[in-house]
Design an enzyme around this catalytic site. Structure first.
Site, PDB file in Angstrom:
ATOM      1  N   ASP A 176      -8.880  10.267   2.711  1.00 36.46           N
ATOM      2  CA  ASP A 176      -7.749  10.956   1.926  1.00 36.46           C
ATOM      3  C   ASP A 176      -6.713  11.739   3.034  1.00 36.46           C
ATOM      4  O   ASP A 176      -7.333  12.424   4.023  1.00 36.46           O
ATOM      5  CB  ASP A 176      -8.108  12.033   1.077  1.00 36.46           C
ATOM      6  CG  ASP A 176      -7.046  12.655   0.001  1.00 36.46           C
ATOM      7  OD1 ASP A 176      -5.781  13.038   0.404  1.00 36.46           O
ATOM      8  OD2 ASP A 176      -7.151  12.374  -1.076  1.00 36.46           O
ATOM      9  N   ASN A 233     -10.045  11.942 -11.165  1.00 39.39           N
ATOM     10  CA  ASN A 233      -9.128  12.501 -11.989  1.00 39.39           C
ATOM     11  C   ASN A 233      -8.169  11.321 -12.797  1.00 39.39           C
ATOM     12  O   ASN A 233      -7.930  10.161 -12.367  1.00 39.39           O
ATOM     13  CB  ASN A 233      -8.048  13.136 -11.003  1.00 39.39           C
ATOM     14  CG  ASN A 233      -8.580  14.200 -10.098  1.00 39.39           C
ATOM     15  OD1 ASN A 233      -9.549  15.065 -10.669  1.00 39.39           O
ATOM     16  ND2 ASN A 233      -8.142  14.561  -9.067  1.00 39.39           N
ATOM     17  N   GLN A 287      -4.243  13.708 -11.650  1.00 34.28           N
ATOM     18  CA  GLN A 287      -4.054  12.404 -11.049  1.00 34.28           C
ATOM     19  C   GLN A 287      -2.634  12.518 -10.832  1.00 34.28           C
ATOM     20  O   GLN A 287      -1.739  12.611 -11.434  1.00 34.28           O
ATOM     21  CB  GLN A 287      -4.177  11.243 -12.094  1.00 34.28           C
ATOM     22  CG  GLN A 287      -4.377   9.938 -11.429  1.00 34.28           C
ATOM     23  CD  GLN A 287      -4.776   8.804 -12.358  1.00 34.28           C
ATOM     24  OE1 GLN A 287      -4.891   8.868 -13.753  1.00 34.28           O
ATOM     25  NE2 GLN A 287      -4.947   7.525 -11.823  1.00 34.28           N
ATOM     26  N   HIS A 326      -9.156   5.755  -8.853  1.00 32.29           N
ATOM     27  CA  HIS A 326      -9.845   5.897  -7.635  1.00 32.29           C
ATOM     28  C   HIS A 326     -10.899   7.019  -7.544  1.00 32.29           C
ATOM     29  O   HIS A 326     -10.684   7.948  -8.420  1.00 32.29           O
ATOM     30  CB  HIS A 326      -8.946   6.170  -6.381  1.00 32.29           C
ATOM     31  CG  HIS A 326      -8.225   7.359  -6.395  1.00 32.29           C
ATOM     32  ND1 HIS A 326      -7.003   7.257  -7.147  1.00 32.29           N
ATOM     33  CD2 HIS A 326      -8.181   8.751  -5.970  1.00 32.29           C
ATOM     34  CE1 HIS A 326      -6.463   8.578  -7.229  1.00 32.29           C
ATOM     35  NE2 HIS A 326      -7.093   9.152  -6.671  1.00 32.29           N
ATOM     36  N   HIS A 332     -13.182   9.951  -5.734  1.00 34.33           N
ATOM     37  CA  HIS A 332     -12.730  11.095  -4.525  1.00 34.33           C
ATOM     38  C   HIS A 332     -14.369  11.418  -4.220  1.00 34.33           C
ATOM     39  O   HIS A 332     -15.217  11.686  -5.064  1.00 34.33           O
ATOM     40  CB  HIS A 332     -12.429  12.404  -4.764  1.00 34.33           C
ATOM     41  CG  HIS A 332     -10.696  12.192  -5.140  1.00 34.33           C
ATOM     42  ND1 HIS A 332      -9.811  12.665  -4.207  1.00 34.33           N
ATOM     43  CD2 HIS A 332     -10.239  12.055  -6.205  1.00 34.33           C
ATOM     44  CE1 HIS A 332      -8.512  12.771  -4.881  1.00 34.33           C
ATOM     45  NE2 HIS A 332      -8.918  12.159  -6.290  1.00 34.33           N
TER      46      HIS A 332
HETATM   47  P1  AMP Z   1      -5.402  11.994  -7.297  1.00 41.96           P
HETATM   48  O1  AMP Z   1      -4.658  13.300  -7.409  1.00 41.96           O
HETATM   49  O2  AMP Z   1      -6.636  12.385  -7.889  1.00 41.96           O
HETATM   50  O3  AMP Z   1      -4.461  10.798  -8.032  1.00 41.96           O
HETATM   51  O4  AMP Z   1      -5.650  11.656  -5.841  1.00 41.96           O
HETATM   52  C1  AMP Z   1      -4.803  11.274  -5.044  1.00 41.96           C
HETATM   53  C2  AMP Z   1      -4.987  11.537  -3.774  1.00 41.96           C
HETATM   54  O5  AMP Z   1      -4.485  10.395  -2.772  1.00 41.96           O
HETATM   55  C3  AMP Z   1      -4.668  12.983  -3.368  1.00 41.96           C
HETATM   56  O6  AMP Z   1      -5.946  13.491  -2.780  1.00 41.96           O
HETATM   57  C4  AMP Z   1      -3.807  12.645  -1.799  1.00 41.96           C
HETATM   58  O7  AMP Z   1      -3.934  13.550  -0.866  1.00 41.96           O
HETATM   59  C5  AMP Z   1      -4.000  11.036  -1.526  1.00 41.96           C
HETATM   60  N1  AMP Z   1      -3.059  10.221  -1.133  1.00 41.96           N
HETATM   61  C6  AMP Z   1      -2.006  10.160  -1.220  1.00 41.96           C
HETATM   62  N2  AMP Z   1      -1.161   9.198  -0.501  1.00 41.96           N
HETATM   63  C7  AMP Z   1      -2.199   8.855   0.194  1.00 41.96           C
HETATM   64  C8  AMP Z   1      -2.128   7.955   1.453  1.00 41.96           C
HETATM   65  N3  AMP Z   1      -0.691   7.426   2.027  1.00 41.96           N
HETATM   66  N4  AMP Z   1      -3.009   7.825   2.411  1.00 41.96           N
HETATM   67  C9  AMP Z   1      -4.544   8.483   1.756  1.00 41.96           C
HETATM   68  N5  AMP Z   1      -4.483   9.394   0.832  1.00 41.96           N
HETATM   69  C10 AMP Z   1      -3.588   9.468   0.085  1.00 41.96           C
END
Ligand code: AMP
Ligand code: ZN
Length: 153
Positions: free
Chosen positions: A36, A92, A99, A105, A107
């Site tokens: 992440d 999430n 989310q 995905h 975490h």
């Molecule tokens: P969620 O809030 O559960 O949808 O998690 C999305 C996650 O994706 C967040 O923790 C972000 O920090 C992560 N994220 C967003 N863009 C990227 C990216 N380009 N590379 C890696 N992680 C990302």
């Protein structure tokens, strides 16, 4: 329900297809695992199915089984690499649940004694038979046919 394998506007689809860089730690035929970019704690990884499905309730069972099967191995590796004291494994689903990327995905977040992460969540309580009625409602819903099957008729 989103059943499309790819969404052209989705950042995780772009990462899966190598169009946006990522710090990958594992790839399988059906999933990609990468760091992440804005971690809760350093070593926070995301386990991402290659196919685009927006929310956890959109995932085909066999794909969820594959991605879920990676969790213990990934959690062990994150623990070994970071020296964590524990971890949170979280999905999430939906804006209301936090989310932000609509490509389902998992975490895996390493946790450290006295880290600043705000956990646990607050808890509530059932009143009277509410717990029994809630269990019955969910059990009935489990007996109903999945939406996709019903739409095939
Ligand atoms: P969620 O809030 O559960 O949808 O998690 C999305 C996650 O994706 C967040 O923790 C972000 O920090 C992560 N994220 C967003 N863009 C990227 C990216 N380009 N590379 C890696 N992680 C990302
Ligand atoms: Zn996607």
């Amino acid at each position: 329900m989103s059943r499309a394998p790819r969404d052209p506007d989705c950042i995780f689809c772009k990462i899966v297809h190598g169009e946006v860089p990522s710090a990958r730690v594992l790839e399988t035929d059906r999933a990609v695992v990468f760091l992440d970019v804005n971690p809760v704690n350093k070593g926070h990884v995301l386990i991402v199915p290659r196919e685009h499905h927006a929310r956890v309730l959109d995932l085909p069972d066999d794909l969820a089984a594959h991605v879920g099967s990676l969790v213990p191995r990934i959690a062990r590796a994150v623990h070994a690499a970071t020296g964590s004291d524990g971890s949170n494994v979280v999905i999430n689903s939906g804006r209301v649940a936090g989310q932000t990327v609509d490509h389902c995905h998992w975490h895996v977040i390493p946790r450290f004694l006295n880290d600043p992460v705000d956990w646990p969540w607050p808890h509530t309580a059932y009143v009277g038979d509410e717990i029994g009625r809630t269990a019955a409602q969910i059990a009935r819903a489990l007996d109903e046919r999945p939406q996709a099957e019903a739409e095939d008729d």
